[in-house]
Design a protein around this motif. Structure first.
Motif, PDB file in Angstrom:
ATOM      1  N   SER A  15      -4.194  90.397  42.597  1.00 57.35           N
ATOM      2  CA  SER A  15      -4.282  89.312  43.580  1.00 57.35           C
ATOM      3  C   SER A  15      -2.968  88.571  43.792  1.00 57.35           C
ATOM      4  O   SER A  15      -2.762  87.989  44.863  1.00 57.35           O
ATOM      5  CB  SER A  15      -5.362  88.310  43.145  1.00 57.35           C
ATOM      6  N   ASP A  73      -9.134  87.208  49.160  1.00 52.78           N
ATOM      7  CA  ASP A  73      -8.834  86.616  47.852  1.00 52.78           C
ATOM      8  C   ASP A  73     -10.112  86.319  47.089  1.00 52.78           C
ATOM      9  O   ASP A  73     -10.182  86.550  45.872  1.00 52.78           O
ATOM     10  CB  ASP A  73      -8.016  85.332  48.035  1.00 52.78           C
ATOM     11  N   TYR A 131     -10.546  82.279  42.742  1.00 50.25           N
ATOM     12  CA  TYR A 131     -10.564  81.935  44.162  1.00 50.25           C
ATOM     13  C   TYR A 131     -11.992  81.556  44.534  1.00 50.25           C
ATOM     14  O   TYR A 131     -12.926  82.360  44.373  1.00 50.25           O
ATOM     15  CB  TYR A 131     -10.095  83.114  45.015  1.00 50.25           C
TER      16      TYR A 131
END
Length: 349
Positions: free
Chosen positions: A32, A101, A87
């Motif tokens: 990520s 995300d 997230y």
């Protein structure tokens, strides 16, 4: 759970001394936030293993200082580089790309986790442990009435067999669940025999004050939906469990005082001490303002030239102590200090 987007993790990937599943943690960060991670590695001399060890220590310190939920929401800064640990789902979604995300969160469930860092707890295992991006956020003890155990046995296990000072309980998980096929209870902090559990059932038709364990098995089945019954709705996206963390955090504050409440109590004690000091200072200034007081200490001075020396040490004749009775003087509490007939003052008989 795996059908709903969870991944079954390996108990061997958990590091008890760090309180982290390092494999899942750095897999999430690398997937990520690759640019941020590469920048952080450069601060550790390009050594990825050293960067992982250093970041794990920094993460542990951040959780100890700010709390797990705050770290999940805000991330951690290491050498000026901000690394996100989770997230949350955006409240407003304009396009599907905005959820990329959010979908990168890695939710793992581990069975029979060996969590102990102390020799006395070696061999103890947790039935289920839930991880968010390699960080344990919840544990569960599962009981089956067919084996003669229920939710009360799970509560007793948390109270007597789980050391609340272990790293996973002290600074990691947000909730500990006691579960059987009919009932679910949650505790947000283990405190030995004083551990308090709250109902966490879905579909309960009774108020929380009802003692559900005391009901008959038939009544219990009617009171709550079965805890392990699949939800009759579309499977949730991975990461939707994050919204439940906010509810657990609210329950934690209501169930027992936490950092905010403790900080308020400390502030109240500090204010009380300050008020006591102010009162002492006022009394000292009042004593210093008395006629005959020695400058600097507020004590009354004895005059060796007085024709009527008091028989009791420390007392002065009323005429010498009070000066002119016709002029008002200061008071302490409710006792006037400027009149000859004030109790406790006057010439010796």
């Amino acid at each position: 759970m795996c059908a709903g987007g969870w991944i079954e993790g390996e108990p061997a990937d958990y590091r008890p001394e760090l309180g982290l599943d390092t494999r899942q943690l750095f897999t999430f960060i690398g997937a990520s936030q690759p640019d941020e991670w590469e920048e952080l590695v450069t601060y550790y001399g390009g050594d990825r293993n050293e960067a992982q060890r250093g970041f794990a220590k920094r993460l542990d310190k951040a959780i100890a200082d700010d709390g797990l939920l705050d770290v999940l929401r805000k991330g951690v800064r290491d050498h000026g580089v901000r690394i996100r640990l989770a997230y949350f789902r955006p409240s407003f979604v304009e396009s599907d790309a905005i959820l990329d995300d959010y979908r990168s969160n890695r939710l793992t469930v581990v069975r029979e986790l060996a969590y102990a860092t102390k020799q006395a707890d070696r061999g103890n295992r947790l039935d289920l442990t839930l991880f968010l991006n390699g960080i344990p956020v919840a544990t569960a003890e599962l009981k089956n009435p067919l084996t003669g155990s229920g939710v009360e046995h799970a509560k007793a296990q948390y109270r007597s067999d789980r050391d609340p000072t272990e790293l996973i309980f002290a600074r990691r998980v947000l909730a500990n669940f006691a579960v059987d096929p009919d009932l679910v209870f949650v505790s947000t902090a283990l405190r030995g025999a004083k551990t308090h559990f709250l109902p966490f059932n879905t579909g309960s038709a009774y108020p929380k004050s009802v003692d559900l364990p005391a009901l008959s098995p038939v009544a219990r089945g009617q009171a709550v939906d079965r805890a392990r019954r699949p939800a009759r709705r579309r499977p949730q996206l991975p990461g939707d469990g994050l919204r439940r963390l906010r509810q657990v955090d609210t329950i934690a504050w209501l169930a027992q005082p936490r950092r905010t409440a403790a900080r308020h109590r400390r502030q109240l004690r500090t204010d009380r001490r300050a008020r006591r000091q102010d009162r002492r200072e006022v009394r000292r200034q009042v004593r210093a303002a008395r006629p005959g007081a020695v400058p600097g200490n507020g004590k009354l001075a004895r005059s060796s030239q007085s024709p009527c020396a008091p028989s009791h040490p420390g007392r002065l004749p009323a005429a010498q102590l009070h000066g002119n009775p016709g002029q008002p003087t200061a008071t302490v509490g409710r006792r006037p200090l400027g009149w000859p007939d004030a109790p406790g003052f006057g010439d010796a008989p």
